[in-house]
Design an enzyme around this catalytic site. Structure first.
Site, PDB file in Angstrom:
ATOM      1  N   GLU A  14      -1.816   1.682  -0.801  1.00 13.34           N
ATOM      2  CA  GLU A  14      -0.304   1.785  -0.494  1.00 13.34           C
ATOM      3  C   GLU A  14       0.453   1.061  -1.474  1.00 13.34           C
ATOM      4  O   GLU A  14       0.280  -0.383  -1.614  1.00 13.34           O
ATOM      5  CB  GLU A  14      -0.072   1.331   1.011  1.00 13.34           C
ATOM      6  N   HIS A  40      -1.288  -2.771  -1.415  1.00 11.28           N
ATOM      7  CA  HIS A  40      -1.908  -2.797  -0.240  1.00 11.28           C
ATOM      8  C   HIS A  40      -3.260  -2.142  -0.270  1.00 11.28           C
ATOM      9  O   HIS A  40      -3.268  -1.162  -0.052  1.00 11.28           O
ATOM     10  CB  HIS A  40      -0.791  -2.314   1.149  1.00 11.28           C
ATOM     11  N   SER A  60      -0.418  -6.924   4.343  1.00 14.31           N
ATOM     12  CA  SER A  60      -0.646  -5.898   5.087  1.00 14.31           C
ATOM     13  C   SER A  60       0.539  -5.634   6.200  1.00 14.31           C
ATOM     14  O   SER A  60       0.700  -4.440   6.728  1.00 14.31           O
ATOM     15  CB  SER A  60      -1.896  -5.875   6.125  1.00 14.31           C
ATOM     16  N   ASN A 105      -1.436   1.345   8.679  1.00 17.73           N
ATOM     17  CA  ASN A 105      -1.659   0.754   9.781  1.00 17.73           C
ATOM     18  C   ASN A 105      -0.752   0.960  10.834  1.00 17.73           C
ATOM     19  O   ASN A 105      -1.264   0.646  11.955  1.00 17.73           O
ATOM     20  CB  ASN A 105      -1.820  -0.951   9.128  1.00 17.73           C
TER      21      ASN A 105
END
Ligand code: 3HC
Length: 680
Positions: A445, A433, A412, A483
């Protein structure tokens, strides 16, 4: 090729509409359909009409790209009126998806026959709209007011067998035999002299609901949470109430008024934008269709923890066998047991059979030996987030997997290029991801490393669709897209509570904006020890952890929780916040209005989005929107942070950031100065 063709087969006029990709009811299709119906009505040798579509689906609805533009005639209502008033029976023959205007076309026909794999529905609510070709007036006449409210406000398509039970279709055809079966059905109708059924004339089900306003109040109360901050579901309920209360033609007028209201709303503009945004993520400027994805017929997943197990389930669900590797037998068995438990719970809810559970479990090859993945097409690593451990694993994988196998990391935050360089094949390394829970969240992702080759990127993007995810391409950068931009919200939330607004006030403002929960409820749910564990900086969450408060799972976090997990404001958290504020010398300036809280927390997200674009991490602003909507539940009725930023006005955002002493991104300043936008 003409859009519409008419064949006359022994007294039956078979109209086939063919307008790839999905037979959307744009002006050419409406003209073709109108002409073919009129020709069939005029033809003496046609006694009944079967309406079907070529290609992959029955009409998938109005052409969404026509909304907001001047409408060219005939409009759909005119075409449907000709069908409804036809003196010859018209039978809709449905395959694929009859959605929106496509479903409305089907239910204006006198009869409907569908193959079992077909699905029908009115998904306009997903575009911030309501059906505007009679769907809100005819569907309640077929299925009843309550069922119609569920279908139209939920927007989910219904499988043909269930549609048959509900009365939305009249018969099922054999799979692959639609044409023949529809013609035979039409013949039967003629032979039996069955009446022309106009759905508009059916009264029983709507009459049963007449004069009962409590039905709608109850439905709205039950759905208060999911309808919050939206307009379309309320207008849908009003339109369906009109179906029960008003004569048909007046109900149609009411539907048109209610449709106009939502059509002109910011919510619908945002959702229509979002519809295309989700489909645009697949377009990568330097990777054309000539770059063919590699076949992925087997997958290895390293790590059977929460992430690894969830990732494995995606492939099992898509019929791709998975080799699941853990360090020791106990961890492996725990992982397998969790996967089984998840499947069994789905089976208990009636959403899959126990036989299917066993089939999926049997498609797992469990192992404690890394060599088990030697022959797979793709290996996904889902182990502990620590760069040294990951580099070591990739070097070991590199030594054993076959040439041209793809090596993927689910990291991540770590640098994918560093991981790739631990192998002799960095061009075959990519980031995948997943978001937790990985078997549920639709965002994937795809991280393109500096050396990842195009075919590997194309494979990852196409694989995402195979496992029913929406891929968003990201370059390597801390936190990638979702994120990273959403972390700006959390950072602001942390600093805001030091100034006076409480976690409850902050969360309420964000909830009312449309998120499922505010940032403090979210961090309590995820665990205070999980977020920020790789940083030494003093944080509010860190101070709470020191007091033994890990969140919902242990002693509460920013809130206290009762045994039913209902949150209440926490005196301990208030004390920790006050101490933290004092240590930083932050003065309490009192409460803020909800809109000020929203601006304070979300302008920085837009700003971070601008940086992500500036740095070339994301390809386009709409990709950031998709990542935030799917990864963080950003309310889709605002379009996502970048679309929302444009709605608020970029100059206002720049001013708001500056007033707080935050430096706006250059791209944001530039766009604000030239009156530009990210998404319009
Ligand atoms: N209008 C315009 N374009 C459409 C469209 C529509 N209704 N539906 C799909 N498309 C386009 C997509 O943008 C995509 O284009 P691209 O290839 O250039 O990206 C292409 O058709 C294929 O679509 P998908 O990639 O989504 O293909 P899938 O096979 O995955 O899904 C589908 C097919 C289930 C039909 C899905 O496209 C879908 O859900 N479409 C929208 C359905 C819908 O919302 N209909 C209601 C419209 S509003 C309405 O009808 C109002 C009415 O009351 C009058």
């Amino acid at each position: 090729m003409p859009v519409a063709t008419l064949e006359v087969i022994d007294g039956i006029g078979l109209i086939t509409i063919d307008s790839p990709p999905v037979n959307a009811l744009g002006v050419d299709v409406r003209r073709g359909l109108d002409a073919a119906i009129r020709e069939s009505l005029a033809a003496d040798d046609v006694n009944a009409i079967v309406l079907t579509c070529g290609g992959r689906t029955f009409f998938a609805g109005a052409d969404i790209s026509e909304f907001g533009k001047p409408l060219e005639r005939p409009d759909l209502l005119e075409v449907l009126a000709t069908i409804e008033n036809s003196a010859k029976p018209v039978i809709a023959a449905i395959h694929g998806t009859a959605l929106g205007g496509g479903c409305e076309t089907a239910i204006v026909c006198h009869y409907r026959i569908a193959v079992p794999s077909a699905r029908v529905g009115l998904p306009e609510v997903n575009l911030g709209l309501l059906p505007s070709a009679g769907g809100t007036q005819r569907l309640p006449r077929l299925v009843g007011v309550e069922q119609a409210m569920e279908i139209v406000s939920g927007g989910a398509p219904i499988a043909a067998p269930q549609a048959l039970e509900l009365g939305m279709v009249d018969a099922l055809a054999r799979e692959g035999q639609l044409r023949q079966d529809a013609i035979a059905f039409a013949r039967r109708i003629l032979q039996e002299g069955r009446p022309l059924v106009r759905v508009r004339d059916r009264q029983e089900l709507v009459a049963a609901a007449r004069g009962k306003p409590e039905i709608y109040a109850k439905f709205l109360a039950k759905n208060a949470n999911s309808f919050r901050g939206r307009r379309a579901p309320f207008n849908i309920v009003k339109a369906i109430e009109a179906a029960a209360e008003l004569p048909f033609d007046e109900g149609m007028k009411r539907e048109a008024e209610l449709f106009r209201e939502v059509h002109d709303s910011a919510e619908s503009a945002a959702q229509r934008y979002y519809f295309f945004a989700e489909r645009d993520t697949a377009r990568i400027p330097d990777i054309g269709n000539d770059v063919r994805p590699l076949p992925v017929k087997s997958v290895g997943v390293i790590g059977a923890g929460t992430m690894g197990g969830g990732i494995a389930m995606n492939f099992l669900n898509a019929g791709i066998p998975v080799t699941l590797v853990e360090m020791n037998q106990a961890a492996l068995e725990r992982g397998l047991a969790t996967i089984r438990r998840n499947y069994e719970s789905t089976a208990h809810k009636g959403r899959m059979t126990l036989e299917a559970v066993e089939k999926r479990m049997a498609a797992i090859t469990p192992s404690v030996d890394l060599a088990a993945v030697t022959n797979v097409d793709l290996v996904i690593e889902a182990i502990y987030e620590e760069i040294g451990i990951k580099k070591d694993l990739f070097a070991r994988l590199d030594a054993i997997v076959r040439a041209r196998a793809i090596l993927a990391s689910n990291t991540s935050f770590l640098n994918l290029d560093v991981i790739a360089d631990a192998t002799r094949r960095p061009e075959d390394v990519v980031g995948l991801h997943f978001f937790s829970p990985a078997n549920v969240m639709r965002l994937l992702e795809v991280v393109r490393g500096a050396k990842t080759r195009k075919q590997v990127v194309a494979t990852a993007m196409s694989l995402a669709r195979t496992i029913r995810k929406v891929p968003v391409l990201s370059r390597v950068g801390y936190g990638f897209i979702a994120n990273r931009v959403m972390a700006a919200r959390m950072a602001e939330a942390d600093s805001l509570v030091l100034e006076g607004p409480t976690p409850t006030e902050v969360d309420r403002a964000i909830y009312e904006f449309g998120f499922a929960m505010g940032p403090f409820r979210m961090i309590d749910l995820v665990g205070l020890d999980v977020i920020g564990r790789d940083s030494d900086e003093r944080t509010l969450a860190g101070d709470l952890v020191k007091r033994g408060r890990l969140g919902q799972k242990m002693n509460g976090g920013f809130y206290d929780y009762d045994e039913k997990r209902n949150p209440t404001p926490s005196a301990v958290a208030a004390e920790v916040i006050a101490e933290f504020a004092a240590s930083k010398g932050v003065r309490n300036t009192g409460p803020l209005q909800a809109d000020e809280i929203v601006a304070r927390l979300l302008y920085p997200v837009v700003n971070e989005g601008a940086r992500v674009l500036e740095e070339g991490i994301a390809l386009r602003a709409s990709d950031i929107d998709v990542a935030c909507v799917l990864g963080y539940g950003w309310p889709v009725q605002t379009g996502g942070p970048m679309f929302w930023g444009d709605t608020v006005g970029l100059s206002r955002i720049v001013e708001g950031l500056r007033a707080r002493g935050v430096r706006p991104a250059n791209l944001l300043i530039e766009k604000a100065a030239n009156g530009g936008s990210f998404t319009r």
